[in-house]
Design a protein around this motif. Structure first.
Motif, PDB file in Angstrom:
ATOM      1  N   ARG A  78      -0.551  34.776  12.367  1.00 15.21           N
ATOM      2  CA  ARG A  78       0.826  34.334  12.542  1.00 15.21           C
ATOM      3  C   ARG A  78       1.190  33.387  11.416  1.00 15.21           C
ATOM      4  O   ARG A  78       0.404  32.511  11.068  1.00 15.21           O
ATOM      5  N   ASN A  79       2.359  33.582  10.860  1.00 14.43           N
ATOM      6  CA  ASN A  79       2.861  32.704   9.810  1.00 14.43           C
ATOM      7  C   ASN A  79       4.058  31.932  10.354  1.00 14.43           C
ATOM      8  O   ASN A  79       4.973  32.522  10.924  1.00 14.43           O
ATOM      9  N   VAL A  80       4.019  30.632  10.167  1.00 10.25           N
ATOM     10  CA  VAL A  80       5.118  29.762  10.575  1.00 10.25           C
ATOM     11  C   VAL A  80       5.656  29.113   9.316  1.00 10.25           C
ATOM     12  O   VAL A  80       4.902  28.587   8.498  1.00 10.25           O
ATOM     13  N   TYR A  81       6.973  29.171   9.139  1.00 10.52           N
ATOM     14  CA  TYR A  81       7.630  28.605   7.962  1.00 10.52           C
ATOM     15  C   TYR A  81       8.429  27.388   8.398  1.00 10.52           C
ATOM     16  O   TYR A  81       9.171  27.447   9.374  1.00 10.52           O
ATOM     17  N   GLY A  82       8.258  26.303   7.678  1.00  7.90           N
ATOM     18  CA  GLY A  82       8.959  25.076   8.015  1.00  7.90           C
ATOM     19  C   GLY A  82       9.687  24.503   6.819  1.00  7.90           C
ATOM     20  O   GLY A  82       9.184  24.539   5.699  1.00  7.90           O
ATOM     21  N   VAL A  83      10.870  23.995   7.085  1.00  7.79           N
ATOM     22  CA  VAL A  83      11.636  23.280   6.067  1.00  7.79           C
ATOM     23  C   VAL A  83      11.752  21.846   6.528  1.00  7.79           C
ATOM     24  O   VAL A  83      12.118  21.571   7.674  1.00  7.79           O
TER      25      VAL A  83
ATOM     26  N   ARG B 196       0.204  15.949   8.846  1.00 10.76           N
ATOM     27  CA  ARG B 196      -0.602  16.521   9.932  1.00 10.76           C
ATOM     28  C   ARG B 196       0.254  16.771  11.170  1.00 10.76           C
ATOM     29  O   ARG B 196       0.143  17.815  11.815  1.00 10.76           O
ATOM     30  N   ALA B 197       1.118  15.822  11.515  1.00 13.61           N
ATOM     31  CA  ALA B 197       1.982  15.993  12.685  1.00 13.61           C
ATOM     32  C   ALA B 197       2.894  17.205  12.511  1.00 13.61           C
ATOM     33  O   ALA B 197       3.088  17.987  13.449  1.00 13.61           O
ATOM     34  N   LEU B 198       3.436  17.384  11.317  1.00 13.26           N
ATOM     35  CA  LEU B 198       4.308  18.536  11.075  1.00 13.26           C
ATOM     36  C   LEU B 198       3.525  19.847  11.129  1.00 13.26           C
ATOM     37  O   LEU B 198       4.009  20.844  11.685  1.00 13.26           O
ATOM     38  N   LEU B 199       2.326  19.867  10.568  1.00 15.94           N
ATOM     39  CA  LEU B 199       1.497  21.073  10.639  1.00 15.94           C
ATOM     40  C   LEU B 199       1.151  21.409  12.092  1.00 15.94           C
ATOM     41  O   LEU B 199       1.167  22.576  12.485  1.00 15.94           O
ATOM     42  N   GLU B 200       0.866  20.392  12.888  1.00 10.93           N
ATOM     43  CA  GLU B 200       0.557  20.624  14.298  1.00 10.93           C
ATOM     44  C   GLU B 200       1.778  21.140  15.061  1.00 10.93           C
ATOM     45  O   GLU B 200       1.659  22.006  15.926  1.00 10.93           O
ATOM     46  N   LEU B 201       2.962  20.620  14.741  1.00  7.15           N
ATOM     47  CA  LEU B 201       4.190  21.121  15.371  1.00  7.15           C
ATOM     48  C   LEU B 201       4.400  22.595  15.034  1.00  7.15           C
ATOM     49  O   LEU B 201       4.764  23.397  15.895  1.00  7.15           O
ATOM     50  N   GLY B 202       4.179  22.938  13.766  1.00  5.64           N
ATOM     51  CA  GLY B 202       4.329  24.332  13.355  1.00  5.64           C
ATOM     52  C   GLY B 202       3.320  25.236  14.040  1.00  5.64           C
ATOM     53  O   GLY B 202       3.660  26.331  14.501  1.00  5.64           O
ATOM     54  N   ALA B 203       2.076  24.792  14.129  1.00  8.09           N
ATOM     55  CA  ALA B 203       1.040  25.591  14.795  1.00  8.09           C
ATOM     56  C   ALA B 203       1.352  25.765  16.280  1.00  8.09           C
ATOM     57  O   ALA B 203       1.160  26.850  16.843  1.00  8.09           O
ATOM     58  N   ALA B 204       1.848  24.716  16.910  1.00  2.22           N
ATOM     59  CA  ALA B 204       2.212  24.798  18.325  1.00  2.22           C
ATOM     60  C   ALA B 204       3.325  25.812  18.530  1.00  2.22           C
ATOM     61  O   ALA B 204       3.298  26.601  19.485  1.00  2.22           O
ATOM     62  N   LEU B 205       4.302  25.835  17.636  1.00  5.08           N
ATOM     63  CA  LEU B 205       5.390  26.810  17.735  1.00  5.08           C
ATOM     64  C   LEU B 205       4.828  28.228  17.577  1.00  5.08           C
ATOM     65  O   LEU B 205       5.216  29.141  18.305  1.00  5.08           O
TER      66      LEU B 205
END
Length: 110
Positions: A51-56, A70-79
């Motif tokens: 799964r690929n998650v893209y964040g801006v 790290r918090a942003l990466l964890e939010l993306g992984a959770a999504l």
């Protein structure tokens, strides 16, 4: 494709090792939800476990701060796990972060 995944996993392991060495992690930072937006790439049935998650992330957010990144990466992984669950759990999720305007980020942008 396998090379990229190994690099991402290696990078994650290195970041975790650095975090434990520095010992200055004091908890998850509070990040204004209007300063980031994540979208899930294609979630095609159960045939692919990747799964690929893209964040801006707004340029105001300093990604050089370990806790913040790290918090942003964890939010993306959770999504990724929430919107496209797999039996592997959080394995095989790649989160891409880009600086930009989260307010204009939409699925047609990637």
């Amino acid at each position: 494709m396998n090379i990229r995944i190994r690099v991402v996993l290696t990078l994650g392991i290195c970041l975790l090792a650095l975090e434990s060495l520095e010992g200055e992690q004091t908890g998850a930072p509070q990040i204004d939800p209007s300063k980031y937006k994540f979208l899930l790439g294609a979630c095609e049935g159960r045939t692919s476990s990747y799964r690929n998650v893209y964040g801006v992330v707004s340029r105001e957010v300093d990604l050089s701060v370990d806790n913040t990144a790290r918090a942003l990466l964890e939010l993306g992984a959770a999504l990724g796990q929430e919107q496209c669950p797999r039996s592997a759990g959080f394995g095989n999720i790649t989160v891409y972060l880009y600086h930009g305007d989260p307010g204009t980020f939409s699925a047609d942008k990637f």
